[in-house]
Design a protein around this motif. Sequence first.
Motif, PDB file in Angstrom:
ATOM      1  N   THR A 124      44.448 -62.512  24.359  1.00  0.00           N
ATOM      2  CA  THR A 124      45.430 -63.179  23.524  1.00  0.00           C
ATOM      3  C   THR A 124      46.039 -64.334  24.298  1.00  0.00           C
ATOM      4  O   THR A 124      45.789 -64.512  25.491  1.00  0.00           O
ATOM      5  CB  THR A 124      46.547 -62.208  23.104  1.00  0.00           C
ATOM      6  N   LYS A 125      46.849 -65.095  23.586  1.00  0.00           N
ATOM      7  CA  LYS A 125      47.584 -66.179  24.211  1.00  0.00           C
ATOM      8  C   LYS A 125      48.873 -65.689  24.866  1.00  0.00           C
ATOM      9  O   LYS A 125      49.599 -66.484  25.458  1.00  0.00           O
ATOM     10  CB  LYS A 125      47.928 -67.243  23.165  1.00  0.00           C
ATOM     11  N   LEU A 126      49.169 -64.408  24.730  1.00  0.00           N
ATOM     12  CA  LEU A 126      50.412 -63.870  25.272  1.00  0.00           C
ATOM     13  C   LEU A 126      50.342 -63.792  26.792  1.00  0.00           C
ATOM     14  O   LEU A 126      49.347 -63.311  27.349  1.00  0.00           O
ATOM     15  CB  LEU A 126      50.690 -62.475  24.697  1.00  0.00           C
ATOM     16  N   SER A 127      51.394 -64.241  27.423  1.00  0.00           N
ATOM     17  CA  SER A 127      51.528 -64.095  28.870  1.00  0.00           C
ATOM     18  C   SER A 127      52.442 -62.917  29.173  1.00  0.00           C
ATOM     19  O   SER A 127      53.021 -62.292  28.266  1.00  0.00           O
ATOM     20  CB  SER A 127      52.087 -65.376  29.486  1.00  0.00           C
ATOM     21  N   SER A 128      52.568 -62.606  30.436  1.00  0.00           N
ATOM     22  CA  SER A 128      53.449 -61.495  30.831  1.00  0.00           C
ATOM     23  C   SER A 128      54.898 -61.792  30.452  1.00  0.00           C
ATOM     24  O   SER A 128      55.633 -60.878  30.037  1.00  0.00           O
ATOM     25  CB  SER A 128      53.328 -61.258  32.337  1.00  0.00           C
ATOM     26  N   PHE A 129      55.317 -63.043  30.558  1.00  0.00           N
ATOM     27  CA  PHE A 129      56.687 -63.394  30.180  1.00  0.00           C
ATOM     28  C   PHE A 129      56.878 -63.306  28.673  1.00  0.00           C
ATOM     29  O   PHE A 129      57.971 -62.955  28.202  1.00  0.00           O
ATOM     30  CB  PHE A 129      57.022 -64.797  30.674  1.00  0.00           C
ATOM     31  N   ASP A 130      55.845 -63.623  27.892  1.00  0.00           N
ATOM     32  CA  ASP A 130      55.941 -63.468  26.439  1.00  0.00           C
ATOM     33  C   ASP A 130      56.130 -61.996  26.065  1.00  0.00           C
ATOM     34  O   ASP A 130      56.974 -61.656  25.224  1.00  0.00           O
ATOM     35  CB  ASP A 130      54.684 -64.020  25.767  1.00  0.00           C
ATOM     36  N   ILE A 131      55.355 -61.130  26.697  1.00  0.00           N
ATOM     37  CA  ILE A 131      55.481 -59.693  26.417  1.00  0.00           C
ATOM     38  C   ILE A 131      56.860 -59.188  26.823  1.00  0.00           C
ATOM     39  O   ILE A 131      57.492 -58.405  26.098  1.00  0.00           O
ATOM     40  CB  ILE A 131      54.373 -58.917  27.140  1.00  0.00           C
ATOM     41  N   LEU A 132      57.345 -59.645  27.971  1.00  0.00           N
ATOM     42  CA  LEU A 132      58.677 -59.232  28.419  1.00  0.00           C
ATOM     43  C   LEU A 132      59.758 -59.720  27.460  1.00  0.00           C
ATOM     44  O   LEU A 132      60.705 -58.988  27.156  1.00  0.00           O
ATOM     45  CB  LEU A 132      58.936 -59.780  29.823  1.00  0.00           C
ATOM     46  N   ALA A 133      59.621 -60.934  26.960  1.00  0.00           N
ATOM     47  CA  ALA A 133      60.623 -61.478  26.036  1.00  0.00           C
ATOM     48  C   ALA A 133      60.624 -60.705  24.723  1.00  0.00           C
ATOM     49  O   ALA A 133      61.684 -60.270  24.237  1.00  0.00           O
ATOM     50  CB  ALA A 133      60.344 -62.961  25.792  1.00  0.00           C
ATOM     51  N   PHE A 134      59.446 -60.513  24.122  1.00  0.00           N
ATOM     52  CA  PHE A 134      59.387 -59.828  22.827  1.00  0.00           C
ATOM     53  C   PHE A 134      59.843 -58.375  22.934  1.00  0.00           C
ATOM     54  O   PHE A 134      60.504 -57.859  22.027  1.00  0.00           O
ATOM     55  CB  PHE A 134      57.960 -59.893  22.261  1.00  0.00           C
ATOM     56  N   SER A 135      59.496 -57.706  24.018  1.00  0.00           N
ATOM     57  CA  SER A 135      59.871 -56.300  24.159  1.00  0.00           C
ATOM     58  C   SER A 135      61.332 -56.113  24.568  1.00  0.00           C
ATOM     59  O   SER A 135      61.829 -54.982  24.517  1.00  0.00           O
ATOM     60  CB  SER A 135      58.966 -55.618  25.191  1.00  0.00           C
ATOM     61  N   SER A 136      62.001 -57.168  24.978  1.00  0.00           N
ATOM     62  CA  SER A 136      63.401 -57.050  25.416  1.00  0.00           C
ATOM     63  C   SER A 136      64.395 -57.491  24.346  1.00  0.00           C
ATOM     64  O   SER A 136      65.608 -57.398  24.578  1.00  0.00           O
ATOM     65  CB  SER A 136      63.623 -57.897  26.673  1.00  0.00           C
ATOM     66  N   TYR A 137      63.922 -57.949  23.209  1.00  0.00           N
ATOM     67  CA  TYR A 137      64.847 -58.298  22.120  1.00  0.00           C
ATOM     68  C   TYR A 137      65.540 -57.060  21.557  1.00  0.00           C
ATOM     69  O   TYR A 137      66.535 -57.167  20.842  1.00  0.00           O
ATOM     70  CB  TYR A 137      64.103 -59.029  21.000  1.00  0.00           C
ATOM     71  N   LYS A 138      65.011 -55.885  21.846  1.00  0.00           N
ATOM     72  CA  LYS A 138      65.621 -54.661  21.333  1.00  0.00           C
ATOM     73  C   LYS A 138      67.015 -54.414  21.884  1.00  0.00           C
ATOM     74  O   LYS A 138      67.807 -53.677  21.279  1.00  0.00           O
ATOM     75  CB  LYS A 138      64.728 -53.464  21.644  1.00  0.00           C
ATOM     76  N   TYR A 139      67.363 -55.035  23.020  1.00  0.00           N
ATOM     77  CA  TYR A 139      68.699 -54.824  23.576  1.00  0.00           C
ATOM     78  C   TYR A 139      69.776 -55.397  22.676  1.00  0.00           C
ATOM     79  O   TYR A 139      70.928 -54.941  22.713  1.00  0.00           O
ATOM     80  CB  TYR A 139      68.784 -55.443  24.975  1.00  0.00           C
ATOM     81  N   VAL A 140      69.430 -56.386  21.857  1.00  0.00           N
ATOM     82  CA  VAL A 140      70.404 -56.910  20.897  1.00  0.00           C
ATOM     83  C   VAL A 140      70.776 -55.835  19.889  1.00  0.00           C
ATOM     84  O   VAL A 140      71.955 -55.591  19.598  1.00  0.00           O
ATOM     85  CB  VAL A 140      69.835 -58.156  20.193  1.00  0.00           C
ATOM     86  N   GLY A 141      69.769 -55.157  19.330  1.00  0.00           N
ATOM     87  CA  GLY A 141      70.050 -54.081  18.388  1.00  0.00           C
ATOM     88  C   GLY A 141      70.756 -52.904  19.042  1.00  0.00           C
ATOM     89  O   GLY A 141      71.613 -52.251  18.421  1.00  0.00           O
TER      90      GLY A 141
END
Length: 337
Positions: free
Chosen positions: A230-247
């Motif tokens: 995929t085009k996803l980098s490690s930082f992309d995965i970290l960003a998407f998986s860390s949005y849960k802290y808002v909820g």
Amino acid sequence: MRKARRTAEMQQDAGASMPYPQYGYPQPNVPQQIDPSMYMAGPPPGMYNPAVQAPMSPNYYPQQGIPFMPMGGGNEQNNFSMPTQFLQNPVMANMAMQYGQSLVGQGKEALDRELNKYVSTSRIKYYFSVDTAYVGKKLALLVFPFTHRDWSVKYNPDEPVQPRYEVNAPDLYIPVMAFFTYLLIGGVSLGIQERFSPEVLGIQASTALIWALLEVFVIWVTLYVMNIQTKLSSFDILAFSSYKYVGMVIAVIASFIMPSAFILTLAYVSAAITFFLVRSLKVQILPESSRDAYAEHNASFGGEGSKRRTYLLLFMGFLQPVMMWWLTRHIALPGTV
């Protein structure tokens, strides 16, 4: 006869006629008498004697005009006057400042050079290129993602568009701020329950950080094992998986207002984060357009590869509610879980 008598008279009167005494010279052939007591006695009363007239204060100066330099701790502070006078000189102060700035610059360059061996600093700056408008729109998208229609990410020919210009682009500013807010809210909740201590807060921070890194590692290993490109980098995965802290922060704050509202709020924000993550990653993992150049040259987009990508997408999406509950269950108010 007359000449011999004149010579005898001159020899008898030689001592009286010599001019040495009037100039202070010793008389020839006259023994000098030295008084031994002159070495035992002190100087005359009118002569300066440093042993008797020793100064009693450090500012004393003798009458002869020669400053007295006392030995000891009376003027120890004068020993530091030279560096002070050195720094008070504008030329020397500017030179010292320029030298210090050059050292700082060299240290920064060396640090950046070492970091660039492992992580690109320009790449990290991209994820923090946000502004106030972007943060507001992204928070609204995370809480209310069901009305959003366009999930595609715009790209330039050379590099991706910065997050402040593209609301669908991943960033690390909101996840980092949400992570620290989660720690602060957790400390407040523990304080209300009278369970707060620095050790407990440290355990909470380290546990959340370990789980976040472990989640990214598991997803990265899954991509490698399932042979998904995929085009996803490690930082992309970290960003998407860390949005849960808002909820998670919203759910814990809701428990402060009404303890019974924690479960309902957690359920809603979990569904919102899951929907946001699935729709955002669908563009990256399952491109809808078959005309995408990356998809055409990648065999994993068809057949079994497409199924593996779907499984990965569902795994990443439904992992978020489990992590959100696990990381908030111990800091919610009693009776809410």
